[in-house]
Design an enzyme around this catalytic site. Structure first.
Site, PDB file in Angstrom:
ATOM      1  CE  LYS A 181      -1.882   2.553   3.204  1.00 19.35           C
ATOM      2  NZ  LYS A 181      -1.941   3.904   2.547  1.00 19.35           N
ATOM      3  CD  GLU A 254      13.475   4.232   7.457  1.00 23.70           C
ATOM      4  OE1 GLU A 254      13.297   5.080   8.374  1.00 23.70           O
ATOM      5  OE2 GLU A 254      13.470   4.518   6.255  1.00 23.70           O
ATOM      6  CB  CYS A 288      13.904   9.153   8.102  1.00 18.53           C
ATOM      7  SG  CYS A 288      12.119   8.964   7.944  1.00 18.53           S
ATOM      8  CD  GLU A 384      11.231  12.606  10.975  1.00 21.11           C
ATOM      9  OE1 GLU A 384      12.053  12.193  10.147  1.00 21.11           O
ATOM     10  OE2 GLU A 384      10.303  11.895  11.433  1.00 21.11           O
TER      11      GLU A 384
END
Length: 483
Positions: A181, A254, A288, A384
């Site tokens: 997906k 991850e 990331c 983040e």
């Protein structure tokens, strides 16, 4: 997209063909460079997801599980060759979905897709285990490394093509079948990859369903897959882990990152500033591993901040056809609001030295930004941002730098900038991150593992280590004595 063109109607790709979703619900796919709707994609239901998993299970049981490594290698290499042949189509889909510069996408992303596929094509024939031996009298033991079976995969919107390849490659090389997906904002290039692969894979081996969070939840909760692989936010990782625990599914996660970049007093200031700016602003900072959190030594701090600010002022964001643009827009309106919110809340003791605002009135562009004077507990340091924002803090000594670097909850990537070889090795050992670069930041190669610690998840993408996540180990013992 011109004013005369109509949005495309996308469909799922299941069992080797494009397939309509059951209930007809769709979501809008928006071009981040213009804010215009360019497609409508299915919002797949649990029934759609289950149909894809049933196709994947049938393909696994029907022969893919018994395919030889050589056969899988041939299929993956042919798939990679076809990606090269249809590169322009894939670039167009990726650019439309992400707003990235066309030339950067051609130069930096297509080869990552084909390189990953070709690496895993070779890796398919290099699975190894213990030698067979007699660990008990009259009995021989050996190890089988087998595919898990059917796997479910979820990819993010920052690198739709590359992240798909990173998951497709090891899953297929190990002999699994899959349902993938993509993000609801970036389904187009992934669907095209499935179409291309269908010429070389049996129907049902590689399936794609599109949809929203509920679709992702249905994928995780479906009883068929025995592994769920997610690349996404830490929040999503926690939700997937909680959901998968009910069925004891294996996980590969991850997740987010907040990469520390430690610049010591003996570093080459100009080179460091140029490299860090490139690694911080690439893909609009939507990475990331992006170099977003700089810790600068006391004597080099001011010069570094000046050099980095100059780099930011020389860096330009722009649309796909802007050949001078270093990066394109943020992916979606919600992400623009998120990044803007961080800058709106900059504390009074900090200073925005470059950028800090949306760029232009059309699309989701944001200026290359530098923020200095932050403290360790500030949210720009701990959270983040996932945007083109680089922060700089001053540290006093090596121990403080390492302590500050390691204090965040993420553990994906980091870098050290110094001419002192012993210091570089010493600090790289102490940094609690899955990757440490020395005098560089962000290069990734297929031969080396990519993955983090702590709230950045677990499991490895790329390298032979990733095949460990996509296989299971079985002990077989045979009695060889004389009756």
């Amino acid at each position: 997209m011109t004013e005369q063109s109509s949005p495309r109607v996308l469909r799922n790709f299941v069992n080797g063909a494009y397939t309509e979703a059951r209930d007809g619900r769709t979501s809008e796919v928006v071009d981040p460079a213009t804010g215009e709707v360019i497609a409508h994609a299915p919002v797949s239901s649990a029934a759609d997801v289950d149909a894809a998993f049933q196709a994947a299970q049938a393909a696994f049981d029907g022969g893919w599980r018994d395919s030889t490594p050589a056969e899988r290698q041939i299929a993956l290499n042919r798939f990679a060759d076809a990606v090269d042949e249809r590169a322009d189509e894939l670039v167009a889909a990726e650019v439309a979905n992400c707003g990235k510069p066309v030339q950067t996408t051609k130069d930096e992303e297509i080869w990552q897709v084909t390189d990953a596929l070709r690496f895993f094509a070779g890796a398919a024939r290099n699975l190894e285990g213990k030698a067979a031996s007699e660990y008990m009298a009259d009995h021989t033991s050996w190890i089988r490394r087998e595919p898990i079976g059917v796997v479910g995969q979820i990819t993010p919107w920052n690198y739709p093509m590359a992240m798909a390849a990173w998951k497709i490659g090891p899953a297929l090389a190990a002999g699994n079948t899959l349902v993938l997906k993509p993000s609801d904002t970036t389904p187009m290039s992934t669907l095209l990859l499935a179409e291309i692969a269908a010429d070389f894979l049996p129907p049902g081996v590689f399936n794609v369903v599109t949809g929203d969070r509920d679709t992702g939840r249905a994928l995780v909760e479906n009883p068929v897959p025995r592994l769920i692989s997610l690349t996404g936010s830490t929040r999503a990782g926690f939700e997937v882990a909680q959901s998968a625990s009910a069925d004891l599914k294996r996980l590969h996660l991850e997740l987010g990152g907040k990469a520390p970049v430690i610049v010591f007093d003996d570093a080459d200031v100009e080179r460091a500033a140029a490299g860090i700016a490139e690694a911080g602003y690439f893909n609009a900072g939507q990475d990331c591993t992006a170099a977003t959190r700089v810790l600068a030594g006391p004597r080099v701090h001011d010069d570094f901040v000046a050099a980095l600010t100059e780099q930011a002022r020389k860096t330009r964001t722009g649309g796909p056809q802007d050949t001078g643009a270093a990066y394109g827009p943020l992916n979606n309106a919600a992400q623009l609001d998120r990044v803007s919110g961080f800058l709106d809340r900059v504390p009074g003791h900090a200073e925005v030295l470059a950028g800090g605002s949306r760029s232009g009135a059309k699309g989701f562009f944001f200026e290359p930004t530098v923020v200095a004077g932050l403290r360790q507990g500030d949210e720009l340091v701990t959270d983040e941002v996932f945007g083109p924002v680089i922060t700089v803090q001053r540290f006093d000594d090596e121990d403080t730098a390492v302590a500050w670097a390691d204090s965040v909850r993420y553990g994906l990537a980091s870098s050290v900038w110094t001419r002192d070889h012993a210091r570089a090795l010493r600090v790289s050992r102490r940094l609690d991150f899955g990757c440490v670069w020395i005098n560089t930041h962000i290069p990734i190669v297929a031969e080396m593992p990519h993955g983090g610690f702590k709230h950045s998840g677990y499991g490895k993408d790329l390298s032979l280590y990733s095949l460990e996540d996509y296989t299971r180990v079985k002990h077989v013992m045979s009695y060889i004595g004389r009756d």
